[in-house]
Motif scaffolding. Structure first.
Motif, mmCIF file in Angstrom:
data_model
loop_
_atom_site.group_PDB
_atom_site.id
_atom_site.type_symbol
_atom_site.label_atom_id
_atom_site.label_comp_id
_atom_site.label_asym_id
_atom_site.label_seq_id
_atom_site.Cartn_x
_atom_site.Cartn_y
_atom_site.Cartn_z
ATOM 1 N N GLY A 37 0.786 -1.235 0.000
ATOM 2 C CA GLY A 37 0.000 0.000 0.000
ATOM 3 C C GLY A 37 0.817 1.283 0.000
ATOM 4 N N LYS A 40 3.653 1.483 -4.828
ATOM 5 C CA LYS A 40 4.533 0.942 -5.882
ATOM 6 C C LYS A 40 3.776 0.827 -7.216
ATOM 7 N N THR A 42 0.999 2.225 -8.023
ATOM 8 C CA THR A 42 0.543 3.554 -8.444
ATOM 9 C C THR A 42 1.668 4.310 -9.150
HETATM 10 N N1 LIG Z 1 -8.106 2.004 -7.792
HETATM 11 C C1 LIG Z 1 -7.854 2.579 -6.609
HETATM 12 N N2 LIG Z 1 -8.701 3.505 -6.086
HETATM 13 C C2 LIG Z 1 -8.430 4.103 -4.918
HETATM 14 N N3 LIG Z 1 -7.336 3.866 -4.158
HETATM 15 C C3 LIG Z 1 -6.466 2.962 -4.626
HETATM 16 C C4 LIG Z 1 -6.667 2.275 -5.874
HETATM 17 N N4 LIG Z 1 -5.625 1.438 -6.083
HETATM 18 C C5 LIG Z 1 -4.807 1.590 -5.013
HETATM 19 N N5 LIG Z 1 -5.315 2.506 -4.142
HETATM 20 C C6 LIG Z 1 -4.706 2.932 -2.889
HETATM 21 O O1 LIG Z 1 -3.472 3.534 -3.165
HETATM 22 C C7 LIG Z 1 -2.507 3.198 -2.170
HETATM 23 C C8 LIG Z 1 -1.261 2.643 -2.837
HETATM 24 O O2 LIG Z 1 -1.613 1.424 -3.529
HETATM 25 P P1 LIG Z 1 -0.597 0.666 -4.463
HETATM 26 O O3 LIG Z 1 -1.343 -0.472 -5.089
HETATM 27 O O4 LIG Z 1 0.099 1.610 -5.338
HETATM 28 O O5 LIG Z 1 0.438 0.119 -3.393
HETATM 29 P P2 LIG Z 1 1.562 -0.971 -3.516
HETATM 30 O O6 LIG Z 1 2.757 -0.407 -2.844
HETATM 31 O O7 LIG Z 1 1.701 -1.419 -4.922
HETATM 32 O O8 LIG Z 1 0.979 -2.132 -2.608
HETATM 33 P P3 LIG Z 1 0.900 -3.730 -2.768
HETATM 34 O O9 LIG Z 1 2.252 -4.225 -2.434
HETATM 35 O O10 LIG Z 1 -0.115 -4.088 -1.730
HETATM 36 O O11 LIG Z 1 0.451 -4.009 -4.164
HETATM 37 C C9 LIG Z 1 -3.188 2.223 -1.226
HETATM 38 O O12 LIG Z 1 -3.619 2.944 -0.089
HETATM 39 C C10 LIG Z 1 -4.358 1.725 -2.014
HETATM 40 O O13 LIG Z 1 -5.440 1.424 -1.166
#
Ligand SMILES: Nc1ncnc2c1ncn2[C@@H]1O[C@H](COP(=O)(O)OP(=O)(O)OP(=O)(O)O)[C@@H](O)[C@H]1O
Length: 232
Positions: A37, A40, A42
């Motif tokens: 979360g 990454k 994003t």
């Molecule tokens: N489609 C979406 N709409 C709203 N918020 C989102 C969406 N996708 C991700 N988020 C939020 O954005 C934040 C970052 O998410 P992201 O998927 O980029 O993290 P990550 O580091 O890739 O995590 P993971 O290792 O769990 O995949 C999180 O708080 C997540 O809940």
């Protein structure tokens, strides 16, 4: 090759990235690490045009691509393998691969035969529908499809997630082969040991901000970095 400075992005009115800095040089294998979360996926989505950019800059291959449409950025040479594979289920392996084939030729261009040489299992299953492939084979197909666009940079999000250990090993071996060819790669993966063996540099993010960057030697020399930002 890729230079991301102060990238800000999010979803609707919720901001997730507050300043991501990231660099991938020619032939570099760079990781994006951080706890769940932290932003990454994003980051990747924003830099390839799938998420709205609120601030910062993305420069790829010498040109600013910030905020351009995803298909334009893809044509500039970024091949993306998203989490969860996303192959075309009702097309055959062969059809999946030719569907993304870039209309480019010249030295180093990817062809069907090169993809089949990298993934012999795909060659054996050329006429099989993608939906009938195993998870690992679908992942190989997703990578093969990205390669058929002749990317200068390959971006992989959780390419080994949910795969059997032997299949994971096959994917890592393929990435080693791509590294030997000096393809630039940016990758997210939870398999940290394999990731660290492959990568030439690392980027750690926390709460949407880059908190540490460096090569494997620097990371190995400071175990606190890993403990603090990934917590293993
Ligand atoms: N489609 C979406 N709409 C709203 N918020 C989102 C969406 N996708 C991700 N988020 C939020 O954005 C934040 C970052 O998410 P992201 O998927 O980029 O993290 P990550 O580091 O890739 O995590 P993971 O290792 O769990 O995949 C999180 O708080 C997540 O809940």
């Amino acid at each position: 090759m890729l230079e991301v400075v102060g990238l800000k992005s999010g979803y609707g009115c919720s901001q997730v990235l507050f300043g991501v800095d990231l660099q991938v040089g020619k032939g570099d294998i760079v990781t994006l690490m951080g706890r769940n979360g932290m932003g990454k996926t994003t980051t990747i989505r924003a830099l390839i045009g799938l998420n709205h950019v609120l601030g910062g800059e993305v420069v790829f291959d010498g040109a600013k691509v910030t905020g351009l449409r995803p298909e334009v950025i893809a044509r500039r040479g970024i091949g993306y393998v998203p989490e969860g594979r996303h192959v075309f289920p009702t097309l055959t392996v062969h059809e999946n691969l030719v569907a993304t084939a870039a209309n480019r030729s010249g030295q180093g261009a990817w062809s069907l035969s090169r993809v089949y040489a990298l993934f012999p299992r795909l060659a054996e299953r050329q006429r099989q529908y993608a939906r009938t492939l195993s998870g690992g084979e679908q992942q190989m197909l997703a990578i093969g499809r990205a390669l058929m666009t002749n990317p200068k940079l390959l971006v992989l999000d959780e390419a080994t997630e949910g795969l059997a250990p032997t299949v994971r090993t096959e994917i890592w071996t393929c990435l080693e082969a791509l590294k030997a060819e000096r393809l630039s790669i940016l990758l997210i993966d939870k398999n940290v040991a394999a990731l660290r063996r492959l990568a030439t540099a690392h980027t750690f993010i926390e709460k949407g901000v880059t908190v540490w960057r460096g090569n494997e030697t620097a990371l190995a020399a400071d175990p606190h970095v890993f403990a603090r930002y990934v917590g293993l």
